[in-house]
Design a protein around this motif. Structure first.
Motif, mmCIF file in Angstrom:
data_model
loop_
_atom_site.group_PDB
_atom_site.id
_atom_site.type_symbol
_atom_site.label_atom_id
_atom_site.label_comp_id
_atom_site.label_asym_id
_atom_site.label_seq_id
_atom_site.Cartn_x
_atom_site.Cartn_y
_atom_site.Cartn_z
ATOM 1 N N SER A 93 0.816 -1.211 0.000
ATOM 2 C CA SER A 93 0.000 0.000 0.000
ATOM 3 C C SER A 93 0.851 1.263 0.000
ATOM 4 O O SER A 93 0.466 2.283 -0.587
ATOM 5 N N ILE B 42 -7.854 -3.832 -2.359
ATOM 6 C CA ILE B 42 -9.185 -3.657 -1.763
ATOM 7 C C ILE B 42 -9.843 -5.011 -1.510
ATOM 8 O O ILE B 42 -10.396 -5.271 -0.432
ATOM 9 N N HIS C 250 -8.089 -2.667 2.276
ATOM 10 C CA HIS C 250 -7.390 -1.391 2.479
ATOM 11 C C HIS C 250 -6.439 -1.196 1.293
ATOM 12 O O HIS C 250 -5.722 -2.124 0.920
ATOM 13 N N GLU D 206 -3.280 5.082 2.081
ATOM 14 C CA GLU D 206 -3.822 6.257 2.749
ATOM 15 C C GLU D 206 -4.499 7.218 1.777
ATOM 16 O O GLU D 206 -5.485 7.860 2.124
ATOM 17 N N GLN E 276 -7.955 6.035 0.965
ATOM 18 C CA GLN E 276 -8.767 6.148 2.178
ATOM 19 C C GLN E 276 -9.179 7.600 2.435
ATOM 20 O O GLN E 276 -10.328 7.896 2.741
ATOM 21 N N GLN E 277 -8.210 8.522 2.286
ATOM 22 C CA GLN E 277 -8.489 9.932 2.535
ATOM 23 C C GLN E 277 -9.464 10.499 1.498
ATOM 24 O O GLN E 277 -10.309 11.334 1.816
ATOM 25 N N GLU F 247 -12.894 9.471 2.581
ATOM 26 C CA GLU F 247 -13.414 10.086 3.799
ATOM 27 C C GLU F 247 -13.500 11.603 3.703
ATOM 28 O O GLU F 247 -14.430 12.210 4.230
ATOM 29 N N LYS G 86 -18.372 -0.327 3.346
ATOM 30 C CA LYS G 86 -16.904 -0.278 3.362
ATOM 31 C C LYS G 86 -16.327 -0.378 1.956
ATOM 32 O O LYS G 86 -15.505 0.460 1.544
ATOM 33 N N LEU H 279 -14.363 2.471 -0.402
ATOM 34 C CA LEU H 279 -13.009 2.281 -0.933
ATOM 35 C C LEU H 279 -13.003 2.353 -2.466
ATOM 36 O O LEU H 279 -12.098 2.940 -3.079
ATOM 37 N N GLU I 240 -11.032 5.022 -4.693
ATOM 38 C CA GLU I 240 -10.091 4.616 -5.744
ATOM 39 C C GLU I 240 -10.501 5.170 -7.103
ATOM 40 O O GLU I 240 -9.665 5.601 -7.903
#
Length: 689
Positions: A34, A89, A94, A97, A100-101, A104, A229, A233, A237
């Motif tokens: 990652s 994924i 995951h 970062e 993920q950021q 979110e 979830k 993701l 992406e």
């Protein structure tokens, strides 16, 4: 140290590019951690922003000629990142970062909002930007290819008019070819961006469905939690991928839509949007009216006031700039008038000029159907093929001092030939047929002095049916120009032309040139030998063989006439080829041995070569006898050829070339093996005594 590293990188850019492409393909099958994925995603965003900036600041599309290949590379890189992110994924839940950021922060953790934003981004990229750029690329490629012949003809016309030189013409042709290749490549490369947008939508649904199945069946997650979830993701992406894709699509659209730009995008927009104060004032008035009609007043009045301020400032600056430009123009005009170069330009003499009366200007006017400039291009190519040298630019100009239908051909400012043609008529040459039935204006064909007449176009078909040769006025003029060039080629050939020919030969045989020039012969001496050959219409196209022959004999003599004879012997087969019959026979006349000996004894050396100091009475009788024999040979339908000793040949040619220009004078050494010589006449001594 830094310079050394930089040099190593620049010397190995091809290796770096090859390794980079291979690495992109490997990423599709090799799992990535990652942390490394975050770095590669950052590089993808960086490359996209950099591409957009280069597209904005490029002043010409060809400045970014590598864009088609870059589009393919970045698209492949982006798809590799999609596959790597999808793998993380689905396996780990995951994908770094950055993804993920994005999930979110950009969409605040709301999968529904993120899905809608992603779909909007893809639709904007696919339907608006990519579709438009694809259409513009297709049209630009089509029109660029269709316009290539016209642009090539324009370059040839400028070259013949003397507006550009050979090097500039070559650069412009190269630019046209690069432009066609670029737009053709862009037409195909936009398909990569279009395919990438379609693939993004498919990958989105695959990731959501695959993630949901993996979360529920493999990781025993509740259905809503797994859906939230993996959707979050996947949307993160997708946004990380589609934002760089949107930047690349925008860069593509900017490049293909800037064909008529003169500078970078910012300069063009400012010049074209903010150079008309009236437009700004009218726009401000419209905004104020909308505010008075009930729309929110603060933003409308604020923007309106800003437009009025910008308009007032532009008006003041335009007045000042006009005054400054006028003053600068006056100063420039005064300075230019004081420069001696303006006087020196008047001293330049063109190699060749064609002056036309005003009635013949239509022959060079493309808008009136004139194609004389195109014909001159073909003449230069023909001369290069036949005689082996490049005719300098022929400057075409009008001359109001000439008669309306008159033209003059000049070489180095001196008139060489002239004639009169009727631009809207045809020249008909009867060739011995009865010409009483067709009305016309009697004239002489200017190139060869044949009897002819100018006829109206309505009689053209009738004249052809009667066996006449009928040609239009541009063809008559082009034929005359061609004949003048062939006759005066030895005078047109300059040392600079010889230098160009030798430089070209040096690319093919550098050892020959290095051996000959300047150790054995100077450039001027080589020019004189080539001029002697062209004077008798011997092609100098085989320059390597000519230089090799000169290298063989220049060590023993520097006499130009002797060197010319040696070169002719080396080119004997080339000289004899057009004179031979179908059975390889060569009909020739010969000189009586006593006359030949008299000529040989009369050859005197001088500072300018040899000359023939023969008794005028003997010379007069000799010319009479030659003329008589030439007439007999011509009546038999043969080319008049006379053979003599090598030392006699060039001097005999010089005394006969004015009165008997059609007479070919060969030496015995030029009669190569395999040629059957047939004697058809002899200039006897009995008449010359």
């Amino acid at each position: 140290m830094a310079t050394s590293v930089k040099k190593r990188i620049l010397d190995n850019t091809d290796v770096i590019a090859a390794l980079g492409l291979v690495s992109i393909v490997v990423m599709m099958v090799v799992p990535l951690p990652s942390v490394l994925l975050d770095i590669l995603i950052t590089l993808n965003i960086t490359a996209s922003v950099l591409t957009l900036m280069l597209a904005i600041f490029a002043q010409d599309p060809l400045e970014f000629s590598s864009l088609p290949s870059l589009l393919l590379t970045l698209t492949l890189f982006r798809l590799s990142l999609n596959i790597s992110a999808t793998r993380l994924i689905l396996l780990d839940g995951h994908a770094g970062e950055i993804i993920q950021q994005f999930g979110e922060f950009v969409i605040r953790g709301d999968a529904v909002v993120g899905f809608i934003i992603f779909i909007i981004l893809v639709l904007v990229q696919f339907i608006v930007i990519t579709k438009g750029a694809e259409r513009v690329s297709e049209v630009a490629a089509r029109f660029t290819l269709d316009a290539m012949p016209g642009k090539q003809m324009s370059i040839d016309a400028d070259l013949n008019a003397g507006m550009i030189n050979e090097l500039q013409a070559r650069d412009r042709r190269k630019g046209i070819q690069q432009e066609a290749d670029f737009y053709g490549a862009m037409d195909g490369s936009t398909k990569f961006v279009k395919g990438d947008a379609i693939a993004a939508i498919i990958i989105l649904f695959i990731n959501i469905i695959g993630g949901f199945v993996t979360g529920v069946l493999v990781q025993d997650m509740p259905m809503l939690e797994a859906l939230h979830k993996y959707t979050l993701l996947t949307i993160g992406e997708g946004l990380v991928s589609q934002i760089p894709a949107l930047l690349i699509s925008t860069a593509t659209g900017l490049v293909v839509t800037r064909a008529a730009s003169e500078s970078n995008l910012g300069s063009d927009l400012f010049k074209q949007l903010f150079t008309k104060p009236k437009a700004l004032f009218i726009t401000a008035g419209v905004l104020s009216m909308l505010a008075l009609l009930g729309l929110p007043r603060p933003p409308l009045f604020m923007v309106s006031a800003a437009l009025i301020g910008v308009g007032v400032m532009l008006q003041r600056n335009s007045k000042v700039s006009v005054v400054e430009e006028s003053a600068a123009a006056r100063e420039t005009e005064i300075e230019e008038s004081k420069k001696p170069e303006n006087v020196l330009n008047l001293l330049q003499v063109d190699h060749m000029e064609l002056e036309l009366g005003y009635a013949l200007i239509a022959l060079v006017d493309v808008q009136q159907g004139g194609d004389l400039l195109d014909r001159i291009v073909l003449i230069r190519r023909q001369i290069a093929s036949e005689l082996g040298f490049i005719v300098p630019v022929i400057r075409v100009r009008d001359n109001m001092n000439l008669q309306p239908n008159q033209y003059v051909i000049k070489i180095r400012g001196a008139e060489i030939a002239s004639g009169e043609i009727l631009a809207d008529h045809y020249m008909a040459m009867s060739g011995g047929f009865d010409d009483e039935g067709i009305p016309g204006t009697p004239t002489k064909e200017p190139a060869f002095g044949l009897d002819a007449k100018w006829i109206n176009s309505m009689y053209r078909e009738q004249a052809e049916l009667n066996g006449w040769m009928v040609v239009d006025a541009p063809t008559v003029l082009a034929t005359h120009i061609t004949e003048v060039i062939k006759t005066q080629a030895w005078e047109i050939l300059s040392r600079q032309d010889v230098k160009t020919l030798i430089d070209h030969a040096k690319e093919l045989a550098p050892a020959v040139v290095d051996e000959l020039i300047p150790d054995l012969l100077s450039l001027g001496q080589v020019q004189k030998v080539l001029a002697n050959l062209l004077r008798e219409r011997v092609s100098i196209r085989d320059m390597v063989s000519i230089l090799e022959t000169l290298s063989d004999y220049a060590q023993g003599t520097k006499d130009i006439d002797r060197l010319t004879e040696h070169v002719r012997q080396g080119l004997a087969r080339q000289i004899l080829q057009p004179l031979l019959g179908k059975d390889k026979s060569l009909p020739v006349m010969t000189l009586d041995p006593q006359i030949e000996q008299q000529i040989l004894d009369s050859i005197q050396p001088s500072d300018y070569g040899t000359y023939l100091a023969l008794d005028p009475k003997i010379l007069h009788v000799l010319m009479q006898n030659l003329t008589r024999e030439v007439e007999k040979v011509v009546l038999k339908g043969l080319t008049p050829v006379i053979v003599c000793a090598p030392l006699v040949r060039i001097n005999l040619k010089r005394v006969t070339e004015r009165q008997l220009p059609q007479l070919m004078v060969l030496s015995y050494n030029e009669l190569v093996q395999g040629v059957q010589v047939q004697a058809v006449g002899m200039v006897g001594m009995d008449r010359a005594s």
